[in-house]
Design an enzyme around this catalytic site. Structure first.
Site, PDB file in Angstrom:
ATOM      1  N   CYS A  65      82.932  53.763 110.319  1.00 58.95           N
ATOM      2  CA  CYS A  65      83.904  54.300 111.279  1.00 58.95           C
ATOM      3  C   CYS A  65      84.474  53.184 112.150  1.00 58.95           C
ATOM      4  CB  CYS A  65      83.247  55.341 112.181  1.00 58.95           C
ATOM      5  SG  CYS A  65      82.508  56.711 111.296  1.00 58.95           S
TER       6      CYS A  65
HETATM    7  C1  BEZ Z   1      79.595  55.067 109.059  1.00 58.71           C
HETATM    8  O1  BEZ Z   1      80.672  55.250 109.605  1.00 58.71           O
HETATM    9  O2  BEZ Z   1      79.158  53.941 108.843  1.00 58.71           O
HETATM   10  C2  BEZ Z   1      78.777  56.241 108.628  1.00 58.71           C
HETATM   11  C3  BEZ Z   1      78.823  57.408 109.348  1.00 58.71           C
HETATM   12  C4  BEZ Z   1      78.039  58.478 108.944  1.00 58.71           C
HETATM   13  C5  BEZ Z   1      77.228  58.360 107.826  1.00 58.71           C
HETATM   14  C6  BEZ Z   1      77.221  57.174 107.094  1.00 58.71           C
HETATM   15  C7  BEZ Z   1      77.994  56.108 107.506  1.00 58.71           C
END
Ligand code: BEZ
Length: 211
Positions: A45
């Site tokens: 994210c």
């Molecule tokens: C991420 O944005 O890295 C992420 C968010 C939720 C689950 C897995 C990865």
């Protein structure tokens, strides 16, 4: 029920990092992109929101506003946005909705319980100036999105909304479009004075008409 292409984009009011927003009023007469991410302070994210901030000028040129959302509370965003700015070498300059009670996430069906019953998936909605849904995308949490592709689709949508063309596979802004099948070949010269090529009776190319 899930939102489908052509549906009205549901209106809402929400708290954001830029203050309260009334969605349709905020969109005005322009286009919008609403995209959800699973969680603040997560690595994928962080890269996505950073990249979107670098792309904002391109979307603005096309009269498209950007709005992000997750089910985190507003208090979480300040520190995370600082982290995004620092690690992605950018300044996040579009609003992010804090939706801890999932009001907006539910309206847009962004929680997919068989994937995760508490977090939003990676959804993208492109909303036209008529406030209708023009594109939906859903990615899993483990896969960061390709926002260059979203920009490419916006270019195609804005072109094909105004001209009787469609865009072929992997089309990029500036490349030839395809004349829609409803136009008889003999009418093409009048409608597309830049020229055309007939490959098959149903496959006719013309230079991008809005350039
Ligand atoms: C991420 O944005 O890295 C992420 C968010 C939720 C689950 C897995 C990865």
């Amino acid at each position: 029920m899930a939102l489908r292409l052509g549906d009205d984009a549901p209106d809402f009011t929400a708290e954001t990092t830029h203050g309260p927003i009334s969605f349709h009023e905020w969109l005005g007469d322009g286009w919008g992109i609403l995209f959800s991410h699973p969680k603040d302070y997560t690595p994928v994210c962080t890269t996505e929101l950073g990249y979107m901030s670098k792309m904002l000028p391109e979307f603005e040129k096309r009269n498209v506003k950007i709005l992000a959302i997750s089910v985190d509370p507003l208090s979480d965003y300040k520190g995370w946005v600082q982290d995004i700015n620092e690690t992605q070498n950018t300044t996040v300059n579009y609003p992010i909705i804090a939706d801890p009670d999932r009001t907006v996430a539910t309206l847009y069906d962004m929680i997919h319980p068989n994937a995760n019953d508490t977090l939003t998936v990676r959804s993208v909605f492109v909303i036209g100036a008529d406030k209708k849904i023009k594109l939906t995308l859903t990615y899993p949490a483990s896969t960061g999105r390709n926002f260059d592709e979203v920009l490419r689709v916006v270019d195609s949508l804005q072109l094909t909304a105004n001209y009787q063309v469609a865009t072929p596979v992997n089309w990029q802004h500036g490349e030839d479009g395809i004349v829609v099948p409803a136009i008889p070949t003999e009418e093409i010269p009048a409608k597309f004075p830049k020229g055309h090529r007939v490959i098959k009776s149903y496959l006719r190319y013309t230079p991008q008409p809005n350039l």
